[in-house]
Scaffold this motif. Structure first.
Motif, mmCIF file in Angstrom:
data_model
loop_
_atom_site.group_PDB
_atom_site.id
_atom_site.type_symbol
_atom_site.label_atom_id
_atom_site.label_comp_id
_atom_site.label_asym_id
_atom_site.label_seq_id
_atom_site.Cartn_x
_atom_site.Cartn_y
_atom_site.Cartn_z
ATOM 1 N N SER A 1 0.856 -21.864 32.801
ATOM 2 C CA SER A 1 0.642 -22.768 33.938
ATOM 3 C C SER A 1 1.903 -23.414 34.484
ATOM 4 O O SER A 1 1.962 -24.626 34.706
ATOM 5 C CB SER A 1 -0.345 -23.876 33.560
ATOM 6 O OG SER A 1 -1.547 -23.299 33.241
ATOM 7 N N SER B 1 3.125 -22.864 37.450
ATOM 8 C CA SER B 1 2.986 -23.241 38.856
ATOM 9 C C SER B 1 2.321 -24.611 38.976
ATOM 10 O O SER B 1 2.819 -25.496 39.670
ATOM 11 C CB SER B 1 2.190 -22.181 39.624
ATOM 12 O OG SER B 1 0.923 -21.974 39.042
ATOM 13 N N GLU C 1 -2.360 -24.978 45.480
ATOM 14 C CA GLU C 1 -2.044 -23.599 45.111
ATOM 15 C C GLU C 1 -2.894 -22.608 45.921
ATOM 16 O O GLU C 1 -2.437 -21.524 46.272
ATOM 17 C CB GLU C 1 -2.202 -23.411 43.608
ATOM 18 C CG GLU C 1 -1.139 -24.233 42.885
ATOM 19 C CD GLU C 1 -1.105 -23.993 41.401
ATOM 20 O OE1 GLU C 1 -0.831 -22.856 40.993
ATOM 21 O OE2 GLU C 1 -1.353 -24.951 40.642
ATOM 22 N N ARG D 1 -5.020 -27.413 35.494
ATOM 23 C CA ARG D 1 -4.726 -28.663 36.212
ATOM 24 C C ARG D 1 -5.341 -29.867 35.505
ATOM 25 O O ARG D 1 -4.769 -30.940 35.481
ATOM 26 C CB ARG D 1 -5.247 -28.569 37.651
ATOM 27 C CG ARG D 1 -4.411 -27.675 38.509
ATOM 28 C CD ARG D 1 -5.020 -26.290 38.704
ATOM 29 N NE ARG D 1 -4.030 -25.320 39.126
ATOM 30 C CZ ARG D 1 -3.954 -24.091 38.653
ATOM 31 N NH1 ARG D 1 -4.814 -23.649 37.756
ATOM 32 N NH2 ARG D 1 -3.018 -23.274 39.058
HETATM 33 MG MG LIG Z 1 -0.496 -20.635 37.548
#
Ligand SMILES: [Mg+2]
Ligand SMILES: Nc1ncnc2c1ncn2[C@@H]1O[C@H](COP(=O)(O)OP(=O)(O)O)[C@@H](O)[C@H]1O
Ligand SMILES: O=C(O)[C@H]1O[C@H](OP(=O)(O)O)[C@H](O)[C@@H](O)[C@@H]1O
Length: 376
Positions: free
Chosen positions: A143, A145, A179, A191
């Motif tokens: 994760s 991003s 995203e 998230r």
């Molecule tokens: Mg990602």
């Protein structure tokens, strides 16, 4: 240092990499997940007040200046800077693609602002400069991003002093929306873990999503977790890049996919119980089942041979193992204890994989935020 100088320097917010322990990827299919963040890797975003709104490119991840076309193609300039010898032909474009974190920062700013307008949250008329750094490996299912977007959201919440006006439970939706703006296919699991920090049990049932606009998220004591290990390949060149048809099949009502996803979701619930009962053998069984179901649904071409090998190397010493996310890194549990962990280290080293004991991160919510959480 004077207060004025301090204010000019701004401040930083961090978000940690996350490990999906059980239930992923059912979070993308109204399932359940048990996930936690780790201090081993993190993204940092810095905000400082400035006359204009500026999103600063990262000197490596957003590099756009090259001495020549060959340099652009191979990115030697960059490789040398980070200590990779020139003869190892690592190309940033080839390995990491064309995008860095700038687009994530822009998207979260836009989504944050839209949310504020739609909810009558007024913001002071001041500007800022955002810059970022990260050491979360890319395309590793850790994760990376959402860590950048989450750290940036935390900066915005504090700069505008609106933390108390945007519910904790809704913040993962904002990060996911940012995203989605960029066409990144993802779910809420990462998230939620990054907004809460620590270990969280999550239930994304359609019923809750429709009624509340978010799932049900329960922060758990990180001390419930047994020692866990992270395995990844330093240079995952052939990780699964084949397009998966699972989502379409799920949307089409494919019975096999639907029943597998339900079983994957159930693993998170069973895992929650196993953690509370300190039942490592059961936890290990559930983790293995999680990966086996993913493999049946997605197929080996999608998962990628290196990723599958990491899981198999861990299992060769009797450890249980599964992907932390969609692939790239693996989380392993040694139900037989230390001696088995030593065997795991040896097997991974022989296979050329990095292995390290996971350092679980604590919750990042303030007391005020913890008491604000809905109890339904
Ligand atoms: Mg990602
Ligand atoms: N280390 C990084 N530096 C800059 N941008 C990143 C980094 N990791 C991810 N990104 C951004 O996030 C996007 C998705 O990257 P990906 O590797 O799929 O992330 P994840 O770790 O979440 O799987 C990238 O196209 C890029 O825009
Ligand atoms: O497939 C998964 O397990 C997860 O994939 C994505 O995470 P990533 O770290 O980018 O691999 C997705 O965002 C998650 O929601 C999935 O559970």
């Amino acid at each position: 240092m004077t207060a004025a100088t301090k204010a000019e320097m701004g401040f930083e917010r961090h978000a940690y990499a996350r490990v999906g322990l059980l239930g992923n990827p059912s979070d993308v299919y109204n399932g359940k997940a048990l996930s936690f963040t780790i201090t081993d890797f993190s993204a940092t975003v810095r905000l400082r007040p400035s006359p204009e709104l500026l999103i600063q490119p990262h000197p490596h991840h957003d590099l756009v200046a090259f001495p020549s076309l060959p340099h652009l193609r191979e990115d030697y300039h960059c490789c040398l800077k980070i200590g990779v010898p020139k003869h190892v032909e690592v190309s940033r474009l080839q390995n990491e693609g064309y995008y860095g974190g700038v687009r994530l920062l822009m998207a979260i700013c836009k989504v944050f602002y839209n949310h504020c307008i739609q909810n009558n949250i007024s913001l002071k008329a001041e500007n800022f400069t955002l810059s970022y750094d990260t050491n979360i490996p890319r395309q590793a299912g850790l994760s990376g991003s959402s860590a950048i977007a989450c750290a940036a959201l935390n900066c915005l919440l504090d700069f505008y002093d609106v933390r108390h006006l945007i519910k904790v439970e809704l913040r993962p939706n904002l990060i996911l929306d940012a995203e989605k703006e960029l066409g990144i296919v993802a779910g809420l699991q990462d998230r939620v873990a990054q907004v809460y920090g620590g270990l969280v049990y999550m239930d994304f049932s359609q019923e809750h999503m429709d009624k509340l606009g978010h799932g049900i998220y329960r922060p758990l004591d990180v001390n419930l977790l047994p020692p866990l290990y992270l395995i990844y390949a330093e240079n995952p060149s052939d990780s699964g890049k084949v397009h998966s048809s699972v989502r379409q099949r799920w949307l089409n009502g494919d019975e096999f996919i639907i029943s597998c996803m339900k079983e994957v979701a159930q693993l998170a619930l069973d895992g929650h119980r196993a953690l509370l009962q300190k039942d490592c053998t059961e936890l290990a069984r559930l983790m293995n089942r999680n990966f086996d179901l993913r493999r049946e649904m997605f197929g080996d071409d999608v998962l990628g041979s290196v990723n599958i090998k990491m899981v198999e190397v861990a299992r060769s010493v009797g450890a249980s193992s599964k992907f932390t996310g969609s692939g790239g890194a693996v989380v392993a549990l040694c139900p037989d204890g230390e001696a088995q962990a030593e065997l795991l280290h040896k097997a991974c080293q022989e296979a050329g994989f990095v292995v390290q004991k996971i350092k679980v991160a604590p919750s990042v919510l303030s007391d005020e935020e913890l008491t604000s959480l809905s109890t339904c």
